[in-house]
Design a protein around this motif. Structure first.
Motif, short mmCIF file in Angstrom:
data_model
loop_
_atom_site.label_atom_id
_atom_site.label_comp_id
_atom_site.label_asym_id
_atom_site.label_seq_id
_atom_site.Cartn_x
_atom_site.Cartn_y
_atom_site.Cartn_z
N PRO A 492 0.84 -1.20 0.00
CA PRO A 492 0.00 0.00 0.00
C PRO A 492 0.87 1.25 0.00
N ARG A 493 0.27 2.39 -0.34
CA ARG A 493 0.92 3.69 -0.25
C ARG A 493 0.11 4.58 0.70
N ALA A 494 0.80 5.42 1.41
CA ALA A 494 0.15 6.28 2.40
C ALA A 494 -0.49 7.46 1.70
N SER A 501 1.06 -0.06 -4.99
CA SER A 501 2.10 -0.04 -6.01
C SER A 501 1.97 -1.32 -6.83
N ALA A 502 1.18 -1.24 -7.90
CA ALA A 502 0.73 -2.43 -8.63
C ALA A 502 1.57 -2.68 -9.87
N PRO A 503 2.12 -3.89 -10.03
CA PRO A 503 2.73 -4.26 -11.31
C PRO A 503 1.71 -4.22 -12.43
N ILE A 504 2.15 -3.85 -13.61
CA ILE A 504 1.27 -3.80 -14.78
C ILE A 504 1.96 -4.50 -15.94
N GLY A 505 1.19 -4.79 -16.98
CA GLY A 505 1.76 -5.36 -18.20
C GLY A 505 2.32 -4.27 -19.10
#
Length: 549
Positions: A492-494, A501-505
């Motif tokens: 998560p981020r504050a 902070s999500a990985p993406i394609g």
């Protein structure tokens, strides 16, 4: 494109003529072309043929079959999706499964080598005797014929396409593709390649993942076993707690406090009007438990820096690196032998799923793992590209910089993956062999980013101070340093809305969505169910950084 991984050591019962029955499977596989894969367990592997029109019970029909490479035993019950770009990318169902016995031979491997295999099959759809006959000389792609003998199980006119559902789940290929339970990563060892992205009974619990290979914490849950998410009963017990209490999860009993405290407000007035609720500590604890199986491979064996916000994301937080003395004894610790007297000495190593729950209860809203491991902290396993937008940088410009890096990395033949920061920027992680120092990776990333900066000089500033950048973005190669961490995947981020902070394609760089803070602890599980974890393709990859010319 990746090749199929090797399997575990061959089991003895069926391959050596012991008491175990030989198994076979037929998988309906939609890759570049739809086809059926007929696989027989022989000598510890799945000897395989691709059958374009599928096997049949009709004795008058001759099917073309292509003898393809052996598959690992672990693939026998795989049903799910193989990500695009990997070996056999597409959706797979277990169309039929059962046992088989060789006929007219005691050595089926020799029969295959000789070009003729007779098999009595005992499946749920296929019964009776199948015969495979090679049509020509042995070759890499051998052309065979598949037929069903005229026996008591033969059915004239029988069409496999009229029986299109999985014998394991009852689902069609379309249904599996739309909502896969598993992904198969051909670039991982076969024992780790089948990745659970949701529990079969419910989408409530996320992936049960194998951790990153090579974790030095030999006694940890993450190192020794697949980790399943919390059960429905465990989540119900969390919901039933008042403002605090004892929660039994992942085999540990944790004391939770202030569960109804709001830690993340709704994103904005529009979101509040749309019904978005603030995120409480209970919500964060639930997220930590659910995401633990997904995130553990990126944390196991690495010291962790905690960014704590005990009073919520709208208050001032602080870095907390030293694991407090009151932390539970079962948490894994690492003591830095080089720590100076005024620096953190004992770090948490989050290699147990319950450690994530402890972190959430401790008020650690962000989790930052080192890019090196405790067994050699001076050798990073990732080179990091940090696209840090300036005050005048638009999201489209961030995507432009990311696409330029994508092109360069593709030209260099390097595997890498982008990740949303959960704030305004974007990062690219490049797995490297543990043979480089941080100075090596920093110099290499600097060289790459400066070359890209020359293509779009108006977008990039190399000034350190924010006020000197005049609103331009910084390509921050200095993040490649020991104990100078970037936020971990799925942390998560504050910030309002509890972004992740999500990985993406890589293909998502060609779209304007998702926004850098557009994936939250509430929406990330839908992404995992639909797309899997893009960062899984980086695990176990040891790359050499090519010279930059």
């Amino acid at each position: 494109m990746t090749s199929e991984p090797g399997g575990a050591a061959p089991p003895t019962p069926s391959s050596a003529g012991g008491g175990g029955a030989r198994r076979f499977v037929v998988q309906r596989h939609r890759a570049r072309r739809p086809h059926y894969d007929l696989r027989f367990e022989i000598d510890g592997v799945l000897v395989s043929w691709a059958v374009p029109k599928g096997p049949t019970l009709d004795p008058a029909v001759r099917r073309m079959a292509v003898h393809v490479e052996d598959h690992p035993i672990e693939y026998l019950e795989f049903e799910g999706v193989i990500p695009a770009g990997q070996y056999g990318g597409g959706d797979v169902i277990v169309w039929d499964i059962g046992t088989w016995e060789p006929h007219r031979t005691d050595d089926p491997a020799a029969a295959v080598a000789a070009g003729e295999l007779h098999a009595d099959v005992f499946g749920q759809k296929l019964r009776g005797r199948l015969v495979l006959v090679r049509r020509g000389p042995a070759a890499d792609k051998e052309q065979w014929l598949l037929l069903h003998k005229r026996d008591d199980h033969a059915v004239p006119g029988w069409d496999p396409e009229e029986h299109d559902r999985s014998v394991l789940s009852g689902r069609t290929n379309d249904e599996v593709r739309a909502d896969p339970e598993r992904l198969w990563h051909s670039d991982l060892p076969a024992t780790e390649a089948s990745v659970l992205v949701r529990q079969p009974a419910t989408a409530e619990s996320p992936a049960a993942e194998s951790p990153e290979a090579g974790s030095p914490e030999a006694g940890s849950v993450a190192a020794d076993a697949d980790v399943a998410g919390p059960t429905e009963d465990e989540l119900a017990a969390l919901d039933a707690l008042g403002s605090g209490g004892s929660w039994q999860v992942f085999g540990q009993r944790l004391r939770l406090t202030n569960l109804d405290k709001v830690l993340f407000p709704a994103r904005d007035e529009e979101a509040r009007d749309a019904g978005e609720e603030p995120v409480t500590k209970r919500d964060l604890v639930r997220y930590a438990a659910r995401i633990a199986p997904v995130i553990l491979p990126y944390l196991a064996g690495r010291p962790l820096n905690m960014n704590r916000f005990p009073n919520g994301a709208t208050t001032k937080g602080f870095w907390h690196k030293e694991l407090p003395s009151h932390a539970p004894d079962w948490l894994t610790r690492w003591t830095d032998p080089e720590a100076e007297d005024d620096k953190a000495r004992t770090y948490l190593v989050a290699d147990h799923p319950a450690a994530l729950v402890w972190l959430a209860n401790f008020g650690a809203l962000e989790w930052h793992a080192w890019t090196s491991r405790t067994d050699d902290v001076h050798r990073p396993t990732y080179a990091l590209i940090d696209i840090d937008p300036g005050t005048a940088t638009t999201w489209d410009e961030v995507l432009t910089l990311a696409r330029l890096h994508r092109t360069a990395l593709d030209h260099l033949g390097l595997r890498a993956q982008p990740k949303l920061t959960g704030r305004r920027g974007l990062q690219i992680w490049i797995p490297v062999a543990p043979e480089y120092t941080f100075d090596d990776t920093r110099r290499w990333v600097e060289g790459l980013s400066r070359a890209i900066g020359t293509v779009v000089p108006d977008l990039v500033s190399w000034e350190w101070e924010l006020r000197d950048r005049h609103g331009a973005a910084r390509l921050d190669y200095t993040q490649n340093a020991i104990n100078k961490t970037l936020v971990a995947p799925y942390s998560p981020r504050a910030a309002a809305g509890a972004p992740v902070s999500a990985p993406i394609g890589w293909d998502e760089l060609d779209d304007v969505t998702p926004r850098p803070d557009g994936v939250s602890i509430r929406s990330v599980f839908d992404r995992l169910a639909q797309q899997g974890d893009p960062f899984r393709a980086l695990l176990g990859v040891n790359q050499t950084l090519p010279a930059l010319t």
